[in-house]
Design an enzyme around this catalytic site. Structure first.
Site, PDB file in Angstrom:
ATOM      1  N   ASN A 234       7.748 -26.267 -16.177  1.00 59.66           N
ATOM      2  CA  ASN A 234       7.216 -25.269 -16.978  1.00 59.66           C
ATOM      3  C   ASN A 234       6.953 -24.111 -16.399  1.00 59.66           C
ATOM      4  O   ASN A 234       5.873 -23.450 -16.245  1.00 59.66           O
ATOM      5  CB  ASN A 234       5.780 -25.848 -17.443  1.00 59.66           C
ATOM      6  CG  ASN A 234       5.004 -24.893 -18.476  1.00 59.66           C
ATOM      7  OD1 ASN A 234       5.764 -24.550 -19.579  1.00 59.66           O
ATOM      8  ND2 ASN A 234       3.856 -24.610 -18.192  1.00 59.66           N
ATOM      9  N   SER A 293       3.973 -23.671 -14.477  1.00 63.70           N
ATOM     10  CA  SER A 293       3.966 -24.516 -13.334  1.00 63.70           C
ATOM     11  C   SER A 293       5.002 -25.510 -13.362  1.00 63.70           C
ATOM     12  O   SER A 293       5.811 -25.655 -14.404  1.00 63.70           O
ATOM     13  CB  SER A 293       2.625 -25.397 -13.377  1.00 63.70           C
ATOM     14  OG  SER A 293       1.523 -24.432 -13.492  1.00 63.70           O
ATOM     15  N   SER A 331       1.447 -19.756 -10.753  1.00 64.34           N
ATOM     16  CA  SER A 331       2.439 -20.906 -11.027  1.00 64.34           C
ATOM     17  C   SER A 331       1.402 -22.342 -10.108  1.00 64.34           C
ATOM     18  O   SER A 331       0.979 -22.068  -9.107  1.00 64.34           O
ATOM     19  CB  SER A 331       3.580 -20.722 -10.624  1.00 64.34           C
ATOM     20  OG  SER A 331       4.465 -21.933 -11.027  1.00 64.34           O
ATOM     21  N   GLY A 332       1.377 -23.206 -10.791  1.00 61.40           N
ATOM     22  CA  GLY A 332       1.034 -24.680 -10.034  1.00 61.40           C
ATOM     23  C   GLY A 332       2.118 -25.482  -9.916  1.00 61.40           C
ATOM     24  O   GLY A 332       2.747 -25.937 -10.643  1.00 61.40           O
TER      25      GLY A 332
END
Length: 417
Positions: A234, A293, A331-332
């Site tokens: 994602n 992420s 972003s993770g």
């Protein structure tokens, strides 16, 4: 609300339910990366999936309902839960060696403090959307209480990526029973990819993303070990999207997200999208670059200790970088690696006898991690279908023909004869 819940067919039969065919069930499976001639190097396992690692099982619950204007609490719903069981459901509470690493921490993966402190992971690895981490975490704890594993599953690992561009994320549609169904429906064998489970509403490099998986099997001369990867994809911008060094994002500049409604979407992230009907006149604005992420899970049967698994997890960003990810601020990018080698002392003993691979022989596993992660990301994109979600926001699938055309243009695939 007419909410469709997709669980593995085997799980439905075990529950005594008769599944009715859905569009997702009856649609022909799309070719994966290897079937298109894109291998990223290395030898895949027989399933080219994380379940090639003996004992690993995967279960998924997919939630899809509604269309049109976003009405918080009512939908549209495009979300779900994915469960990865390192030792399968029969040995769910039995620990494995594990370690985590975050390239960028703008995300959540619960339970990681204890994983990194103890070097051990017990219970399932759960993937869902950002706002559903709590309910999924509680569901795993409850499952443990009901199955006599309250202590072992008290600090479950639940990770997330944000699906609020397509899904009514603030409506909290994921419930405890959906997490439990993913756990109870987990099986070995082929793994569904694309718009399924926790990846149902995800976007990757401006295309429809989701769940993807791949594996590598080392030659016997290098130990014959298997390493598998599963991603919830994602992340990433379109402009930097690359496959095998080919700037695919530059070759496919259109097919950016747009909206099908009469009104602009209500979300701050999508309100500037152009109507899909204007695509021929105006290039739609992409969703904010770097928004999103990626969660990556790496499994192996190689005898590795926790600090060595940390080294494996730290190689995952090399694959993401090759695909065009930067670990952007929003972003993770969080990763977990585990080994399925026995880690429990025999009955009556306090001492566990474990093996570990000499550090000088880790390089093939590092390479396998990078190869399989790239392939898992691409498999997620190749399996995903074009999806229209909340407020009519539409995200397009990566077109196979244009991908292979770009790879041929740059000499990465042989010309068509």
């Amino acid at each position: 609300m007419n909410l469709r819940v997709f669980v593995p067919l085997a799980a439905l039969f075990l529950l005594g339910l008769s599944p009715s065919p859905s569009k997702e069930d009856t649609a022909p499976r799309k070719p994966r990366a290897r079937e298109l001639g894109i291998t990223f190097g290395g030898q895949a396992g027989p399933l080219d999936a994380i379940t090639d690692v003996p004992g690993v099982e995967v279960g998924q619950t997919t939630l899809v309902s509604g269309e049109g204007k976003l009405r918080v609490g009512k939908g549209p719903v495009r979300t779900g839960v994915t469960a990865v069981l390192p030792r399968g459901r029969a040995r769910l509470a039995e620990s494995v060696f594990a370690a985590t690493y975050a390239l960028n921490g703008n995300g959540e993966m619960t339970g990681t403090h204890w994983v990194n402190e103890s070097g051990l992971l017990a219970g399932p690895l759960m993937l869902t959307n950002t706002n559903s981490v709590g309910v999924v975490r509680d569901a795993v704890v409850s499952w443990g209480v009901q199955h006599g594993a309250a202590w072992e599953l008290a600090l479950p690992v639940v990770a997330e990526t944000y699906d609020g561009l397509l899904n009514d994320i603030d409506g909290f549609h994921v419930k405890a029973e959906h997490a439990v169904r993913a756990i109870d429906g987990a099986r070995g064998g082929p793994v569904a990819e694309g718009n399924v489970g926790g990846g149902t509403g995800m976007i990757c490099h401006g295309f429809k993303g989701g769940i993807g998986t791949a594996s590598r099997r080392l030659p016997v001369s290098l130990g014959g070990y298997t390493l598998g990867v599963l991603v919830q994809c994602n992340y990433g911008s379109r402009s930097r999207f690359s496959v095998e060094g080919v700037p695919v994002g530059e070759e496919i500049k259109d097919l950016l997200p747009c909206h099908t409604g009469n009104e602009a979407p209500s979300s701050a992230f999508t309100k500037d999208l152009k109507p899909c009907a204007q695509r021929a006149e105006v290039t739609p604005r992409a969703v904010s670059e770097g928004l999103g992420s990626i969660i990556v899970l790496v499994a192996t049967d190689a005898p590795l200790l926790p600090h060595q698994l940390g080294r494996i997890a730290r190689r995952v960003p090399l694959a993401i970088g090759k695909m065009g990810g930067l670990g952007e601020d929003s972003s993770g990018d969080i990763f977990l690696a585990f080994s399925t080698q026995p880690a429990k002392p025999p009955a009556g003993s306090r001492v566990a006898e474990v093996g570990f691979l000499d550090n000088e022989h880790l390089n093939p596993l590092f390479e396998a991690t990078v190869q399989a992660t790239q392939e898992a990301i691409l498999n997620a994109l190749l399996a995903a279908e074009t999806q229209t979600g909340a407020d009519g926001v539409r995200v397009f699938a990566l077109p196979h023909d244009r991908l292979t055309e770009a790879l041929r243009k740059y000499g990465r695939l042989p010309p068509v004869r």
